[in-house]
Design a protein around this motif. Structure first.
Motif, PDB file in Angstrom:
ATOM      1  N   PHE A  98      44.044  34.736  41.744  1.00 36.95           N
ATOM      2  CA  PHE A  98      43.436  35.934  42.334  1.00 36.95           C
ATOM      3  C   PHE A  98      41.914  35.891  42.206  1.00 36.95           C
ATOM      4  N   PHE A  99      41.427  35.205  41.163  1.00 30.42           N
ATOM      5  CA  PHE A  99      39.978  35.131  40.951  1.00 30.42           C
ATOM      6  C   PHE A  99      39.308  33.961  41.655  1.00 30.42           C
ATOM      7  N   ASP A 100      40.068  33.160  42.397  1.00 27.62           N
ATOM      8  CA  ASP A 100      39.433  32.102  43.190  1.00 27.62           C
ATOM      9  C   ASP A 100      38.895  32.756  44.464  1.00 27.62           C
ATOM     10  N   PRO A 101      37.549  32.811  44.622  1.00 25.77           N
ATOM     11  CA  PRO A 101      36.987  33.521  45.786  1.00 25.77           C
ATOM     12  C   PRO A 101      37.338  32.873  47.116  1.00 25.77           C
ATOM     13  N   MET A 102      37.778  31.602  47.088  1.00 26.94           N
ATOM     14  CA  MET A 102      38.236  30.961  48.324  1.00 26.94           C
ATOM     15  C   MET A 102      39.598  31.531  48.744  1.00 26.94           C
ATOM     16  N   GLU A 103      40.389  31.956  47.758  1.00 24.14           N
ATOM     17  CA  GLU A 103      41.703  32.531  48.062  1.00 24.14           C
ATOM     18  C   GLU A 103      41.599  34.018  48.359  1.00 24.14           C
ATOM     19  N   VAL A 104      40.902  34.728  47.460  1.00 22.86           N
ATOM     20  CA  VAL A 104      40.742  36.174  47.593  1.00 22.86           C
ATOM     21  C   VAL A 104      39.243  36.476  47.497  1.00 22.86           C
ATOM     22  N   PRO A 105      38.592  36.745  48.640  1.00 21.79           N
ATOM     23  CA  PRO A 105      37.158  37.031  48.623  1.00 21.79           C
ATOM     24  C   PRO A 105      36.857  38.239  47.726  1.00 21.79           C
ATOM     25  N   ALA A 106      35.667  38.210  47.104  1.00 26.91           N
ATOM     26  CA  ALA A 106      35.295  39.265  46.148  1.00 26.91           C
ATOM     27  C   ALA A 106      35.459  40.672  46.730  1.00 26.91           C
ATOM     28  N   GLN A 107      35.086  40.847  48.003  1.00 24.82           N
ATOM     29  CA  GLN A 107      35.162  42.222  48.541  1.00 24.82           C
ATOM     30  C   GLN A 107      36.614  42.680  48.690  1.00 24.82           C
ATOM     31  N   VAL A 108      37.539  41.739  48.905  1.00 27.42           N
ATOM     32  CA  VAL A 108      38.964  42.101  48.989  1.00 27.42           C
ATOM     33  C   VAL A 108      39.457  42.520  47.607  1.00 27.42           C
ATOM     34  N   ARG A 109      39.069  41.718  46.609  1.00 27.81           N
ATOM     35  CA  ARG A 109      39.461  42.014  45.224  1.00 27.81           C
ATOM     36  C   ARG A 109      38.979  43.429  44.838  1.00 27.81           C
ATOM     37  N   GLU A 110      37.710  43.717  45.149  1.00 32.66           N
ATOM     38  CA  GLU A 110      37.137  45.012  44.771  1.00 32.66           C
ATOM     39  C   GLU A 110      37.837  46.162  45.506  1.00 32.66           C
ATOM     40  N   ARG A 111      38.091  45.948  46.778  1.00 33.76           N
ATOM     41  CA  ARG A 111      38.688  46.996  47.614  1.00 33.76           C
ATOM     42  C   ARG A 111      40.112  47.306  47.133  1.00 33.76           C
ATOM     43  N   ILE A 112      40.875  46.257  46.844  1.00 30.92           N
ATOM     44  CA  ILE A 112      42.266  46.437  46.389  1.00 30.92           C
ATOM     45  C   ILE A 112      42.287  47.220  45.074  1.00 30.92           C
ATOM     46  N   LEU A 113      41.428  46.825  44.129  1.00 27.39           N
ATOM     47  CA  LEU A 113      41.431  47.502  42.829  1.00 27.39           C
ATOM     48  C   LEU A 113      40.979  48.951  42.974  1.00 27.39           C
ATOM     49  N   ASP A 114      39.994  49.206  43.849  1.00 33.15           N
ATOM     50  CA  ASP A 114      39.550  50.584  44.081  1.00 33.15           C
ATOM     51  C   ASP A 114      40.671  51.427  44.681  1.00 33.15           C
ATOM     52  N   LEU A 115      41.407  50.847  45.643  1.00 38.36           N
ATOM     53  CA  LEU A 115      42.502  51.605  46.265  1.00 38.36           C
ATOM     54  C   LEU A 115      43.563  51.932  45.220  1.00 38.36           C
ATOM     55  N   LEU A 116      43.838  50.991  44.320  1.00 34.27           N
ATOM     56  CA  LEU A 116      44.875  51.236  43.307  1.00 34.27           C
ATOM     57  C   LEU A 116      44.416  52.251  42.268  1.00 34.27           C
ATOM     58  N   SER A 117      43.099  52.268  42.003  1.00 33.36           N
ATOM     59  CA  SER A 117      42.624  53.191  40.964  1.00 33.36           C
ATOM     60  C   SER A 117      42.722  54.642  41.433  1.00 33.36           C
ATOM     61  N   GLY A 118      42.865  54.843  42.743  1.00 26.83           N
ATOM     62  CA  GLY A 118      43.022  56.201  43.257  1.00 26.83           C
ATOM     63  C   GLY A 118      44.472  56.676  43.251  1.00 26.83           C
ATOM     64  N   THR A 119      45.387  55.873  42.672  1.00 27.62           N
ATOM     65  CA  THR A 119      46.804  56.264  42.616  1.00 27.62           C
ATOM     66  C   THR A 119      47.162  56.511  41.151  1.00 27.62           C
ATOM     67  N   GLY A 120      48.436  56.671  40.867  1.00 28.82           N
ATOM     68  CA  GLY A 120      48.839  56.875  39.465  1.00 28.82           C
ATOM     69  C   GLY A 120      48.959  55.573  38.684  1.00 28.82           C
ATOM     70  N   VAL A 121      48.582  54.463  39.324  1.00 27.18           N
ATOM     71  CA  VAL A 121      48.735  53.152  38.680  1.00 27.18           C
ATOM     72  C   VAL A 121      47.762  53.031  37.501  1.00 27.18           C
ATOM     73  N   GLU A 122      48.295  52.584  36.354  1.00 29.81           N
ATOM     74  CA  GLU A 122      47.459  52.497  35.145  1.00 29.81           C
ATOM     75  C   GLU A 122      46.997  51.081  34.846  1.00 29.81           C
ATOM     76  N   LYS A 123      47.783  50.105  35.307  1.00 30.64           N
ATOM     77  CA  LYS A 123      47.399  48.729  34.976  1.00 30.64           C
ATOM     78  C   LYS A 123      47.742  47.787  36.124  1.00 30.64           C
ATOM     79  N   VAL A 124      46.829  46.845  36.364  1.00 34.24           N
ATOM     80  CA  VAL A 124      47.058  45.833  37.391  1.00 34.24           C
ATOM     81  C   VAL A 124      47.120  44.473  36.702  1.00 34.24           C
ATOM     82  N   VAL A 125      48.136  43.707  37.027  1.00 29.01           N
ATOM     83  CA  VAL A 125      48.277  42.368  36.459  1.00 29.01           C
ATOM     84  C   VAL A 125      47.920  41.351  37.541  1.00 29.01           C
ATOM     85  N   LEU A 126      47.009  40.439  37.198  1.00 27.81           N
ATOM     86  CA  LEU A 126      46.543  39.421  38.155  1.00 27.81           C
ATOM     87  C   LEU A 126      46.732  38.055  37.528  1.00 27.81           C
ATOM     88  N   GLU A 127      46.854  37.028  38.335  1.00 33.16           N
ATOM     89  CA  GLU A 127      46.997  35.677  37.790  1.00 33.16           C
ATOM     90  C   GLU A 127      45.784  34.828  38.147  1.00 33.16           C
TER      91      GLU A 127
END
Ligand SMILES: [Zn+2]
Length: 320
Positions: A88-117
């Motif tokens: 998930f942290f390889d920017p060639m696989e997941v560009p930084a702006q996608v990573r940021e956007r996904i985490l921001d969208l999840l932080s607006g829900t009841g989700v407390e923890k995100v697991v990434l590989e």
């Protein structure tokens, strides 16, 4: 050919499913999302066939995939696992702006923890700090074994135990937690060696991890392990071996999802007891209670004991 094309659609995730995970010691509703990315840049591991799931997804494709997956969130989902069959942290696989956007969208829900590989080489302090500023993050690293010889020759993983330790320290310094994958029975190890390797690895890695996940090697398509299995020189681990490791690992929580248990390509015992043992392993993952293994028995247990005792003498050929 229509089916194959739709399977590799870069706007559809590889898979999405709901399950239960431990959160602060309690079984909690979780959602697992496998995003279809261009795949792992390393892609040389002997047991890994995930490259077959890849497609050249753009940043936009990845957001479409994530929105499809996010529809499966429920109001009770507290843990979200986002995997990519790579890092998930390889920017060639997941560009930084996608990573940021996904985490921001999840932080607006009841989700407390995100697991990434991620592989260790993509784990950087600024990235971890950025993620943790958005939502609690656990980084899963596929250490597989603490033994550098086994990791480089048998798994062909391409990083060292020190690389893992350094990456784990970065995650902790950045405020995240670490989940460590251990591989039970890499190729070229006998059943007995596989058990001792997993136990030794769990002891060596326990200061650097908050949670272990014991992965039972299964036969994925297009891999070195598959070719060895076809030639009769590899057998997936016995479920008894998994039980042995789970019972004797150090006190850090250790979970196991016996994927494909009881099938030809998966970890298995004799066929009669596989379902009950896999069930106990899943129960242990949610309770951490070794008592779930106490009353398991089957006629095949003595055969397994013999295999553990004698396989080292069989010059690497699997017995039974
Ligand atoms: Zn049995």
């Amino acid at each position: 050919m229509k089916k194959r094309r739709s399977r590799l659609d870069p706007t559809r995730p590889v898979a999405i499913w709901r399950s239960k995970d431990l959160l602060e010691g309690k079984p909690t509703d979780s959602l697992t999302i496998i995003l279809r990315t261009r795949g792992c840049r390393w892609n040389r591991c002997t047991m890994c066939g995930f490259a077959a799931e890849g497609a050249p997804a753009t940043a936009e494709d990845l957001m479409v995939q994530f929105r499809v997956a996010a529809d499966r969130l429920s109001s009770r989902t507290r843990v979200v696992k986002i995997y990519t069959s790579g890092s998930f942290f390889d920017p060639m696989e997941v560009p930084a702006q996608v990573r940021e956007r996904i985490l921001d969208l999840l932080s607006g829900t009841g989700v407390e923890k995100v697991v990434l590989e991620s592989r260790p080489e993509y784990i950087a302090l600024d990235v971890v700090l950025d993620c943790v500023s958005r939502i609690d993050v656990e980084v899963a690293i596929g250490l597989e074994t603490s033994n550098d010889l086994v990791r480089s020759h048998s798994v062909r993983k391409g990083f060292t135990f020190s690389d893992f330790k350094a990456a784990s320290e970065i995650v902790h310094r950045g405020g995240g937690t670490v989940k460590t994958y251990l591989l039970l029975k890499p190729p070229f190890l006998s059943e007995g060696l596989a058990i001792s390797d997993a136990l030794r690895s769990s002891r060596a890695a326990s200061p650097y991890t908050d949670l272990f996940s014991l992965n039972l090697c299964n036969i994925q398509r297009g891999t070195v392990v598959e070719r060895m299995w076809q030639q009769g020189s590899y057998r997936p681990p016995w479920l008894w071996s998994a039980v042995e490791v789970l019972k004797n690992a150090p006190s850090v929580p250790i979970i196991c999802d016996p994927v494909a248990a009881g099938t030809r390509r998966g970890p298995r015992n004799c066929g009669r007891c596989d379902r009950a043992i896999a069930e106990a392993i899943r129960k242990h993952a949610l309770t951490q209670d070794p008592g779930v293994f106490e009353h398991l028995d089957c006629g095949c247990k003595s055969a397994w004991e013999k295999v553990v005792e004698l396989e080292d003498l069989a010059f690497g050929a699997p017995l039974a």
